[in-house]
Design a protein around this motif. Structure first.
Motif, PDB file in Angstrom:
ATOM      1  N   TRP A 278      10.599   8.833  -6.387  1.00 39.92           N
ATOM      2  CA  TRP A 278      10.464   7.377  -6.261  1.00 39.92           C
ATOM      3  C   TRP A 278       9.534   6.962  -5.120  1.00 39.92           C
ATOM      4  CZ3 TRP A 278      15.117  10.013  -6.006  1.00 39.92           C
ATOM      5  CH2 TRP A 278      15.573  10.307  -4.720  1.00 39.92           C
ATOM      6  N   ASP A 279       9.031   7.907  -4.363  1.00 39.20           N
ATOM      7  CA  ASP A 279       8.058   7.599  -3.308  1.00 39.20           C
ATOM      8  C   ASP A 279       6.709   7.280  -3.927  1.00 39.20           C
ATOM      9  OD1 ASP A 279       9.869   7.981  -1.252  1.00 39.20           O
ATOM     10  OD2 ASP A 279       9.354  10.100  -0.979  1.00 39.20           O
ATOM     11  N   ILE A 280       5.862   6.567  -3.171  1.00 41.41           N
ATOM     12  CA  ILE A 280       4.551   6.198  -3.695  1.00 41.41           C
ATOM     13  C   ILE A 280       3.446   6.920  -2.937  1.00 41.41           C
ATOM     14  CG2 ILE A 280       5.389   3.938  -4.415  1.00 41.41           C
ATOM     15  CD1 ILE A 280       3.772   2.726  -2.105  1.00 41.41           C
ATOM     16  N   THR A 281       2.370   7.176  -3.650  1.00 39.10           N
ATOM     17  CA  THR A 281       1.144   7.709  -3.052  1.00 39.10           C
ATOM     18  C   THR A 281       0.089   6.619  -3.130  1.00 39.10           C
ATOM     19  OG1 THR A 281       1.658   9.969  -3.743  1.00 39.10           O
ATOM     20  CG2 THR A 281      -0.639   9.486  -3.185  1.00 39.10           C
ATOM     21  N   VAL A 282      -0.461   6.231  -1.995  1.00 44.86           N
ATOM     22  CA  VAL A 282      -1.449   5.158  -1.933  1.00 44.86           C
ATOM     23  C   VAL A 282      -2.850   5.756  -1.905  1.00 44.86           C
ATOM     24  CG1 VAL A 282      -2.306   3.203  -0.597  1.00 44.86           C
ATOM     25  CG2 VAL A 282       0.164   3.608  -0.784  1.00 44.86           C
ATOM     26  N   HIS A 283      -3.696   5.348  -2.843  1.00 43.33           N
ATOM     27  CA  HIS A 283      -5.063   5.856  -2.944  1.00 43.33           C
ATOM     28  C   HIS A 283      -6.088   4.895  -2.358  1.00 43.33           C
ATOM     29  CE1 HIS A 283      -3.206   8.740  -5.620  1.00 43.33           C
ATOM     30  NE2 HIS A 283      -2.889   7.792  -6.505  1.00 43.33           N
ATOM     31  N   ASP A 284      -5.695   3.645  -2.155  1.00 46.29           N
ATOM     32  CA  ASP A 284      -6.617   2.625  -1.644  1.00 46.29           C
ATOM     33  C   ASP A 284      -5.832   1.713  -0.702  1.00 46.29           C
ATOM     34  OD1 ASP A 284      -8.224   0.265  -1.332  1.00 46.29           O
ATOM     35  OD2 ASP A 284      -9.328   0.820  -3.152  1.00 46.29           O
ATOM     36  N   ASP A 285      -6.236   1.668   0.567  1.00 45.44           N
ATOM     37  CA  ASP A 285      -5.483   0.909   1.567  1.00 45.44           C
ATOM     38  C   ASP A 285      -5.501  -0.597   1.337  1.00 45.44           C
ATOM     39  OD1 ASP A 285      -4.598   3.143   2.828  1.00 45.44           O
ATOM     40  OD2 ASP A 285      -5.950   3.018   4.552  1.00 45.44           O
ATOM     41  N   ARG A 286      -6.339  -1.080   0.436  1.00 47.19           N
ATOM     42  CA  ARG A 286      -6.298  -2.508   0.092  1.00 47.19           C
ATOM     43  C   ARG A 286      -4.993  -2.868  -0.620  1.00 47.19           C
ATOM     44  NH1 ARG A 286     -11.697  -3.245  -3.251  1.00 47.19           N
ATOM     45  NH2 ARG A 286     -11.029  -1.161  -3.940  1.00 47.19           N
ATOM     46  N   PHE A 287      -4.288  -1.874  -1.095  1.00 50.41           N
ATOM     47  CA  PHE A 287      -3.010  -2.044  -1.773  1.00 50.41           C
ATOM     48  C   PHE A 287      -2.015  -2.841  -0.932  1.00 50.41           C
ATOM     49  CE2 PHE A 287       1.262  -0.039  -1.628  1.00 50.41           C
ATOM     50  CZ  PHE A 287       1.779  -0.468  -2.840  1.00 50.41           C
ATOM     51  N   TYR A 288      -1.928  -2.535   0.355  1.00 53.20           N
ATOM     52  CA  TYR A 288      -0.896  -3.143   1.199  1.00 53.20           C
ATOM     53  C   TYR A 288      -1.055  -4.657   1.284  1.00 53.20           C
ATOM     54  CZ  TYR A 288      -0.406   1.743   2.615  1.00 53.20           C
ATOM     55  OH  TYR A 288      -0.234   3.106   2.626  1.00 53.20           O
ATOM     56  N   ARG A 289      -2.247  -5.100   1.575  1.00 54.23           N
ATOM     57  CA  ARG A 289      -2.485  -6.538   1.700  1.00 54.23           C
ATOM     58  C   ARG A 289      -2.306  -7.237   0.355  1.00 54.23           C
ATOM     59  NH1 ARG A 289      -7.004  -9.269   5.440  1.00 54.23           N
ATOM     60  NH2 ARG A 289      -6.536 -11.461   4.996  1.00 54.23           N
ATOM     61  N   ARG A 290      -2.729  -6.576  -0.692  1.00 52.56           N
ATOM     62  CA  ARG A 290      -2.653  -7.186  -2.027  1.00 52.56           C
ATOM     63  C   ARG A 290      -1.203  -7.421  -2.447  1.00 52.56           C
ATOM     64  NH1 ARG A 290      -6.179  -4.894  -7.150  1.00 52.56           N
ATOM     65  NH2 ARG A 290      -5.872  -6.663  -8.572  1.00 52.56           N
ATOM     66  N   VAL A 291      -0.345  -6.459  -2.170  1.00 47.48           N
ATOM     67  CA  VAL A 291       1.060  -6.610  -2.545  1.00 47.48           C
ATOM     68  C   VAL A 291       1.743  -7.665  -1.685  1.00 47.48           C
ATOM     69  CG1 VAL A 291       3.301  -5.459  -2.635  1.00 47.48           C
ATOM     70  CG2 VAL A 291       1.269  -4.289  -3.471  1.00 47.48           C
ATOM     71  N   LEU A 292       1.483  -7.661  -0.386  1.00 46.60           N
ATOM     72  CA  LEU A 292       2.118  -8.624   0.504  1.00 46.60           C
ATOM     73  C   LEU A 292       1.678 -10.062   0.209  1.00 46.60           C
ATOM     74  CD1 LEU A 292       2.085  -6.650   3.868  1.00 46.60           C
ATOM     75  CD2 LEU A 292       4.097  -7.357   2.557  1.00 46.60           C
TER      76      LEU A 292
END
Length: 372
Positions: free
Chosen positions: A27-41
């Motif tokens: 259930w852990d995630i692997t992030v390939h693009d750090d833009r992910f964090y801002r986009r989700v928030l």
């Protein structure tokens, strides 16, 4: 605010649900693009879904990921702006008015009969199965159909209406096994076309029609997995229409996904990519809509069965992807996986429910023990 702020903030939120960024658990995630964090928030579920489709992150077990997110209430701490705007839109506009009625049919149910034939059971039932004493999807869907027919006390010669008949599997089952005549309506031209082929030779008529255009009188009416497209502004009218076309001693069965809270629309990602103009009814929505129109005889909840159903559909898609990939690209594959497994996690977390409600027009007079 810099990118590290968004990374730390989202990582902390995920950690509260037992999820580790770049961890080793399924259930852990692997992030390939750090833009992910801002986009989700900033965009909540819309950002999470689109960034997954874009390949910015992965999780070996998406359903487990969403189960933990929802049980921990992490989604409530994300940006409320997309959800707020969607909710306001649903309050102001009747997103399910007659001019919009066929939108979901064209967008979702017309995607391709090849996709659904490989994903679903042999009868092509696109709704929650009933897994009591069932080991396979085929068995579980047949048990659900039999449960519906037994609750409705179908008898030979009855006239039955199927609102939202899909590919005709339930109508065909009722006609073949209970000796009834069925009229099925759908808003999908592709469903209607295949349903007519699959129901050839049995007393089933398939119509491309909206529920607001129903005609005639019926001994029994049922609706399986269609009410999610009706919309809160139309609930009272929907129940009035059912009453108008139900015989004096008639019964109506409603099989629908249900929400724990009263809202006015679905989440932005689901509305944009899967079910446009849809929304889930709450318990209070249903009781208010039926009051003065129909009498509630039974309320049956079995949401965990939808978790198992969605997992089975996902397994079928993965098993058949080599053939499906000739017609559908990898972005669609990721979208469909996200849809099925996020929904599975939501049902397992009991964030959403599955209900079957049995109604009568004037009350069942004789003793009747509702099947389970």
């Amino acid at each position: 605010m810099g990118s590290n702020f968004f990374k730390h903030r989202l990582s902390d939120l995920l950690s509260s649900a037992g999820i580790t960024v770049n961890g080793s658990a399924p259930w852990d995630i692997t992030v390939h693009d750090d833009r992910f964090y801002r986009r989700v928030l900033s965009e909540a579920h819309l950002g999470a879904g689109e960034s997954y489709m874009d390949g910015w992150w992965d999780a070996p077990a998406l359903d487990e990921f969403f189960y933990r997110i929802l049980r921990a209430g992490v989604e409530k701490q994300l940006s409320g702006l997309p959800r707020l705007l969607n909710g306001v839109l649903g309050k102001v506009i009747n997103l399910q008015n007659p001019s919009r009625a066929y939108t979901v049919g064209e967008t979702h149910y017309n995607i391709g009969n090849d996709l659904y034939s490989m994903m679903l059971d042999r009868q092509m039932i696109y709704s929650c199965a009933y897994w009591k004493e069932a080991l396979t999807l085929d068995d579980a869907q047949e048990k659900k159909l039999r449960l519906v027919c037994e609750k409705l006390m179908l008898k030979p010669g009855m006239k039955v209406l199927d609102i939202g008949c899909g590919w005709g599997g339930a109508a065909r089952f009722a006609a073949e096994n209970y000796g009834v005549t069925v009229t099925g309506i759908t808003i999908s031209s592709e469903q209607a076309k295949l349903a007519r082929e699959l129901c050839r030779g049995v007393p089933v008529e398939i119509k491309l029609s909206d529920y607001r255009d129903i005609s005639g009188s019926y001994d029994r009416i049922y609706s399986i997995g269609m009410f999610e497209h009706v919309g809160h502004k139309n609930y009272r009218n929907y129940f009035q229409i059912v009453r108008n076309h139900l015989a004096a001693d008639g019964l109506f069965l409603l099989h629908t996904i249900g929400s724990n809270r009263s809202g006015t629309n679905t989440d932005p990602w689901t509305s944009k990519y899967i079910f446009p103009n849809s929304m889930l009814p709450s318990a209070s929505h249903l009781t208010a809509a039926a009051e003065g129109r129909l009498i509630v005889e039974d309320w049956h909840s079995f949401g965990h069965d939808y978790y198992r159903t969605l997992k089975a559909w996902h397994s079928n898609i993965e098993d058949n992807w080599a053939a499906l990939s000739l017609a559908y690209d990898e972005r669609f594959h990721r979208m469909w996986r996200y849809y099925l497994l996020s929904a599975a996690g939501s049902f397992r977390a009991r964030h959403v429910q599955l209900w079957q409600l049995l109604y009568s027009k004037n009350g069942i007079e004789e003793e009747f023990r509702v099947p389970r």
